[in-house]
Design a protein around this motif. Structure first.
Motif, PDB file in Angstrom:
ATOM      1  N   TYR A 250       0.852  -1.175   0.000  1.00  0.00           N
ATOM      2  CA  TYR A 250       0.000   0.000   0.000  1.00  0.00           C
ATOM      3  C   TYR A 250       0.895   1.234   0.000  1.00  0.00           C
ATOM      4  N   ALA A 251       0.290   2.366  -0.245  1.00  0.00           N
ATOM      5  CA  ALA A 251       1.016   3.637  -0.145  1.00  0.00           C
ATOM      6  C   ALA A 251       0.299   4.487   0.887  1.00  0.00           C
ATOM      7  N   ILE A 252       1.075   5.219   1.658  1.00  0.00           N
ATOM      8  CA  ILE A 252       0.504   6.109   2.668  1.00  0.00           C
ATOM      9  C   ILE A 252       1.110   7.493   2.458  1.00  0.00           C
ATOM     10  N   GLN A 253       0.266   8.500   2.614  1.00  0.00           N
ATOM     11  CA  GLN A 253       0.718   9.869   2.427  1.00  0.00           C
ATOM     12  C   GLN A 253       0.246  10.716   3.602  1.00  0.00           C
ATOM     13  N   PHE A 254       1.157  11.510   4.141  1.00  0.00           N
ATOM     14  CA  PHE A 254       0.861  12.426   5.246  1.00  0.00           C
ATOM     15  C   PHE A 254       0.999  13.849   4.718  1.00  0.00           C
TER      16      PHE A 254
ATOM     17  N   SER B 271       7.149   8.535  12.555  1.00  0.00           N
ATOM     18  CA  SER B 271       8.005   7.367  12.766  1.00  0.00           C
ATOM     19  C   SER B 271       7.162   6.128  12.495  1.00  0.00           C
ATOM     20  N   GLY B 272       7.829   5.094  11.997  1.00  0.00           N
ATOM     21  CA  GLY B 272       7.132   3.887  11.599  1.00  0.00           C
ATOM     22  C   GLY B 272       7.152   3.759  10.091  1.00  0.00           C
ATOM     23  N   GLY B 273       6.830   2.593   9.596  1.00  0.00           N
ATOM     24  CA  GLY B 273       6.893   2.385   8.157  1.00  0.00           C
ATOM     25  C   GLY B 273       8.330   2.510   7.689  1.00  0.00           C
ATOM     26  N   SER B 274       8.529   3.078   6.526  1.00  0.00           N
ATOM     27  CA  SER B 274       9.892   3.166   5.978  1.00  0.00           C
ATOM     28  C   SER B 274      10.260   4.591   5.585  1.00  0.00           C
ATOM     29  N   GLY B 275       9.912   5.544   6.405  1.00  0.00           N
ATOM     30  CA  GLY B 275      10.336   6.897   6.074  1.00  0.00           C
ATOM     31  C   GLY B 275       9.516   7.961   6.764  1.00  0.00           C
ATOM     32  N   SER B 276       9.937   9.179   6.553  1.00  0.00           N
ATOM     33  CA  SER B 276       9.270  10.316   7.168  1.00  0.00           C
ATOM     34  C   SER B 276       9.198  11.460   6.166  1.00  0.00           C
TER      35      SER B 276
ATOM     36  N   MET C  11       4.344   7.039   0.255  1.00  0.00           N
ATOM     37  CA  MET C  11       5.429   6.105   0.560  1.00  0.00           C
ATOM     38  C   MET C  11       4.883   4.687   0.440  1.00  0.00           C
ATOM     39  N   THR C  12       5.530   3.853  -0.360  1.00  0.00           N
ATOM     40  CA  THR C  12       5.096   2.473  -0.542  1.00  0.00           C
ATOM     41  C   THR C  12       5.523   1.636   0.659  1.00  0.00           C
ATOM     42  N   GLN C  13       4.587   0.877   1.179  1.00  0.00           N
ATOM     43  CA  GLN C  13       4.805   0.029   2.355  1.00  0.00           C
ATOM     44  C   GLN C  13       4.230  -1.349   2.066  1.00  0.00           C
ATOM     45  N   SER C  14       4.441  -2.298   2.954  1.00  0.00           N
ATOM     46  CA  SER C  14       3.814  -3.610   2.801  1.00  0.00           C
ATOM     47  C   SER C  14       3.451  -4.166   4.171  1.00  0.00           C
ATOM     48  N   GLY C  15       2.352  -4.930   4.197  1.00  0.00           N
ATOM     49  CA  GLY C  15       1.950  -5.602   5.429  1.00  0.00           C
ATOM     50  C   GLY C  15       1.328  -4.692   6.458  1.00  0.00           C
ATOM     51  N   SER C  16       1.787  -4.830   7.696  1.00  0.00           N
ATOM     52  CA  SER C  16       1.247  -4.072   8.815  1.00  0.00           C
ATOM     53  C   SER C  16       2.331  -3.173   9.385  1.00  0.00           C
TER      54      SER C  16
ATOM     55  N   SER D  63      -3.646   9.758   3.910  1.00  0.00           N
ATOM     56  CA  SER D  63      -4.277   9.054   2.781  1.00  0.00           C
ATOM     57  C   SER D  63      -3.670   7.672   2.674  1.00  0.00           C
ATOM     58  N   LEU D  64      -4.517   6.690   2.530  1.00  0.00           N
ATOM     59  CA  LEU D  64      -4.102   5.299   2.394  1.00  0.00           C
ATOM     60  C   LEU D  64      -4.545   4.824   1.008  1.00  0.00           C
ATOM     61  N   ILE D  65      -3.595   4.422   0.178  1.00  0.00           N
ATOM     62  CA  ILE D  65      -3.896   4.020  -1.198  1.00  0.00           C
ATOM     63  C   ILE D  65      -3.488   2.556  -1.356  1.00  0.00           C
ATOM     64  N   PHE D  66      -4.434   1.735  -1.772  1.00  0.00           N
ATOM     65  CA  PHE D  66      -4.137   0.313  -1.942  1.00  0.00           C
ATOM     66  C   PHE D  66      -4.872  -0.272  -3.104  1.00  0.00           C
TER      67      PHE D  66
END
Length: 136
Positions: A55-59, A88-93, A99-104, A133-136
């Motif tokens: 998924y991708a998450i955007q702040f 903090s968390g996931g793979s970046g700030s 930001m593309t992430q996977s899983g939980s 925003s959560l994009i999946f």
């Protein structure tokens, strides 16, 4: 003086795919980040994202000043107070960039008041909006 960030969870955007995919935000610790009217005060919220696949998450914030997390609170008139936000968390700030992430993943968003209110600071409720925003 009341200072707060209001959390606005942007609607989930579902990417077209040939199979069902589940993604959700849960364990949200709060819907608001509240700051005291003193310099260097901090506030934080946490939440967990659970997804079957990537998924991708955007702040982002309404008053963002670039991708560094620098923003400001405003009272809707002339008053502005500088803030610094961190993820903090996931793979970046990164702010404003998906930001593309996977899983939980567990995320913590913190905000710190950089500029201290003084006698010349206009009175009022100072706010900014945080969008996730959560994009999946």
């Amino acid at each position: 003086m009341n200072i707060k960030y209001l959390l606005g969870l942007a609607g989930l955007v579902i990417a077209a795919s040939g199979h069902a995919q589940q993604c959700q935000i849960d364990r949200m610790s709060s819907s608001q980040l509240q700051l005291n009217a003193t310099s260097q005060t901090r506030s934080a919220l946490s939440f967990k994202v659970n997804c079957d696949l990537k998924y991708a998450i955007q702040f982002r914030t309404r008053n963002a000043e670039g991708v560094s997390g620098r923003s400001y609170l405003t009272n809707g008139r002339l008053g502005r107070l500088q803030t610094q936000m961190n993820i903090s968390g996931g793979s970046g700030s990164r702010w404003g960039t998906p930001m593309t992430q996977s899983g939980s993943d567990q995320y913590i968003v913190t905000v710190q008041l950089i500029e201290r209110p003084n006698a010349m600071t206009p009175a009022g409720d100072y706010t900014d909006d945080l969008y996730i925003s959560l994009i999946f």
